[in-house]
Design a protein around this motif. Structure first.
Motif, PDB file in Angstrom:
ATOM      1  N   SER A  19      -1.204  -1.470 -14.253  1.00  0.00           N
ATOM      2  CA  SER A  19      -0.861  -0.509 -13.211  1.00  0.00           C
ATOM      3  C   SER A  19      -0.210   0.727 -13.825  1.00  0.00           C
ATOM      4  O   SER A  19       0.979   0.772 -14.075  1.00  0.00           O
ATOM      5  CB  SER A  19       0.087  -1.150 -12.187  1.00  0.00           C
ATOM      6  OG  SER A  19       0.374  -0.232 -11.162  1.00  0.00           O
ATOM      7  N   THR A  20      -1.043   1.725 -14.076  1.00  0.00           N
ATOM      8  CA  THR A  20      -0.587   3.016 -14.584  1.00  0.00           C
ATOM      9  C   THR A  20      -0.876   4.054 -13.493  1.00  0.00           C
ATOM     10  O   THR A  20      -1.637   3.778 -12.560  1.00  0.00           O
ATOM     11  CB  THR A  20      -1.350   3.400 -15.866  1.00  0.00           C
ATOM     12  OG1 THR A  20      -2.741   3.539 -15.537  1.00  0.00           O
ATOM     13  CG2 THR A  20      -1.166   2.358 -16.966  1.00  0.00           C
ATOM     14  N   ARG A  25      -4.522   5.814  -9.133  1.00  0.00           N
ATOM     15  CA  ARG A  25      -5.324   6.880  -8.504  1.00  0.00           C
ATOM     16  C   ARG A  25      -6.770   6.444  -8.301  1.00  0.00           C
ATOM     17  O   ARG A  25      -7.380   6.751  -7.284  1.00  0.00           O
ATOM     18  CB  ARG A  25      -5.298   8.149  -9.360  1.00  0.00           C
ATOM     19  CG  ARG A  25      -4.117   9.035  -9.106  1.00  0.00           C
ATOM     20  CD  ARG A  25      -4.300  10.414  -9.732  1.00  0.00           C
ATOM     21  NE  ARG A  25      -4.630  10.371 -11.148  1.00  0.00           N
ATOM     22  CZ  ARG A  25      -3.734  10.351 -12.137  1.00  0.00           C
ATOM     23  NH1 ARG A  25      -2.443  10.344 -11.865  1.00  0.00           N
ATOM     24  NH2 ARG A  25      -4.123  10.327 -13.385  1.00  0.00           N
ATOM     25  N   THR A  26      -7.346   5.735  -9.253  1.00  0.00           N
ATOM     26  CA  THR A  26      -8.749   5.340  -9.147  1.00  0.00           C
ATOM     27  C   THR A  26      -8.946   4.170  -8.206  1.00  0.00           C
ATOM     28  O   THR A  26     -10.013   3.995  -7.657  1.00  0.00           O
ATOM     29  CB  THR A  26      -9.351   4.969 -10.510  1.00  0.00           C
ATOM     30  OG1 THR A  26      -8.657   3.851 -11.034  1.00  0.00           O
ATOM     31  CG2 THR A  26      -9.294   6.134 -11.472  1.00  0.00           C
ATOM     32  N   GLN A  27      -7.945   3.370  -8.028  1.00  0.00           N
ATOM     33  CA  GLN A  27      -8.084   2.172  -7.205  1.00  0.00           C
ATOM     34  C   GLN A  27      -7.881   2.409  -5.717  1.00  0.00           C
ATOM     35  O   GLN A  27      -8.186   1.559  -4.912  1.00  0.00           O
ATOM     36  CB  GLN A  27      -7.105   1.090  -7.674  1.00  0.00           C
ATOM     37  CG  GLN A  27      -7.450   0.529  -9.034  1.00  0.00           C
ATOM     38  CD  GLN A  27      -8.822  -0.081  -9.029  1.00  0.00           C
ATOM     39  OE1 GLN A  27      -9.094  -1.013  -8.288  1.00  0.00           O
ATOM     40  NE2 GLN A  27      -9.717   0.452  -9.836  1.00  0.00           N
ATOM     41  N   HIS A  28      -7.358   3.553  -5.341  1.00  0.00           N
ATOM     42  CA  HIS A  28      -7.102   3.846  -3.929  1.00  0.00           C
ATOM     43  C   HIS A  28      -6.329   2.704  -3.269  1.00  0.00           C
ATOM     44  O   HIS A  28      -6.728   2.164  -2.243  1.00  0.00           O
ATOM     45  CB  HIS A  28      -8.402   4.119  -3.177  1.00  0.00           C
ATOM     46  CG  HIS A  28      -9.226   5.183  -3.813  1.00  0.00           C
ATOM     47  ND1 HIS A  28      -8.882   6.514  -3.758  1.00  0.00           N
ATOM     48  CD2 HIS A  28     -10.352   5.114  -4.553  1.00  0.00           C
ATOM     49  CE1 HIS A  28      -9.787   7.215  -4.423  1.00  0.00           C
ATOM     50  NE2 HIS A  28     -10.675   6.394  -4.910  1.00  0.00           N
ATOM     51  N   ALA A  29      -5.243   2.312  -3.920  1.00  0.00           N
ATOM     52  CA  ALA A  29      -4.326   1.268  -3.450  1.00  0.00           C
ATOM     53  C   ALA A  29      -4.933  -0.139  -3.515  1.00  0.00           C
ATOM     54  O   ALA A  29      -4.327  -1.095  -3.079  1.00  0.00           O
ATOM     55  CB  ALA A  29      -3.820   1.557  -2.042  1.00  0.00           C
ATOM     56  N   LYS A  30      -6.121  -0.300  -4.060  1.00  0.00           N
ATOM     57  CA  LYS A  30      -6.722  -1.623  -4.247  1.00  0.00           C
ATOM     58  C   LYS A  30      -6.238  -2.177  -5.594  1.00  0.00           C
ATOM     59  O   LYS A  30      -6.413  -1.539  -6.619  1.00  0.00           O
ATOM     60  CB  LYS A  30      -8.246  -1.504  -4.248  1.00  0.00           C
ATOM     61  CG  LYS A  30      -8.979  -2.786  -4.519  1.00  0.00           C
ATOM     62  CD  LYS A  30     -10.478  -2.505  -4.505  1.00  0.00           C
ATOM     63  CE  LYS A  30     -11.166  -3.423  -5.481  1.00  0.00           C
ATOM     64  NZ  LYS A  30     -12.545  -3.054  -5.707  1.00  0.00           N
ATOM     65  N   ASP A  37       2.264  -4.469 -14.573  1.00  0.00           N
ATOM     66  CA  ASP A  37       2.792  -3.140 -14.866  1.00  0.00           C
ATOM     67  C   ASP A  37       2.900  -2.982 -16.382  1.00  0.00           C
ATOM     68  O   ASP A  37       2.951  -3.957 -17.126  1.00  0.00           O
ATOM     69  CB  ASP A  37       4.143  -2.908 -14.173  1.00  0.00           C
ATOM     70  CG  ASP A  37       5.213  -3.837 -14.675  1.00  0.00           C
ATOM     71  OD1 ASP A  37       5.857  -3.485 -15.682  1.00  0.00           O
ATOM     72  OD2 ASP A  37       5.400  -4.908 -14.080  1.00  0.00           O
ATOM     73  N   ALA A  38       2.892  -1.735 -16.822  1.00  0.00           N
ATOM     74  CA  ALA A  38       2.858  -1.431 -18.254  1.00  0.00           C
ATOM     75  C   ALA A  38       4.041  -2.021 -19.010  1.00  0.00           C
ATOM     76  O   ALA A  38       3.890  -2.516 -20.132  1.00  0.00           O
ATOM     77  CB  ALA A  38       2.791   0.076 -18.462  1.00  0.00           C
TER      78      ALA A  38
END
Length: 89
Positions: A19-20, A25-30, A37-38
């Motif tokens: 989760s970066t 942004r690319t997952q649209h909250a999916k 997390d990093a």
């Protein structure tokens, strides 16, 4: 192995989804199963330095790796990964 004499440890971290900001942004909250997390990935990976050439942070990621590399045919595993990652850009 060849760098050990120089005090260098090489470790591959097969972390799966991290989760970066870009990933979010690319997952649209999916959120993909097993997303970490990093900071968690970094902490778990650093804990494994000196204990082998590969680490897979997270129980879900370990299970998926086992499934993809041991149970499924290679072509099937590649097809699944293609389907799950084609919308990440």
């Amino acid at each position: 192995q060849e760098l050990r004499e120089r005090g260098i440890d090489v470790l591959v971290s097969q972390a799966g989804a991290i989760s970066t900001p870009g990933y979010r942004r690319t997952q649209h909250a999916k959120k993909a199963a097993g997303t970490l997390d990093a900071a968690t990935v970094a902490e778990r990976t650093l804990r494994r330095l000196g204990k082998g050439p590969l680490t897979v942070p997270g129980i879900t990621n370990k299970a998926v790796r086992f499934l993809m590399t041991r149970l499924l045919p290679r072509k099937t595993a590649i097809s699944i990964m293609k389907h799950n990652t084609e919308n990440l850009s």
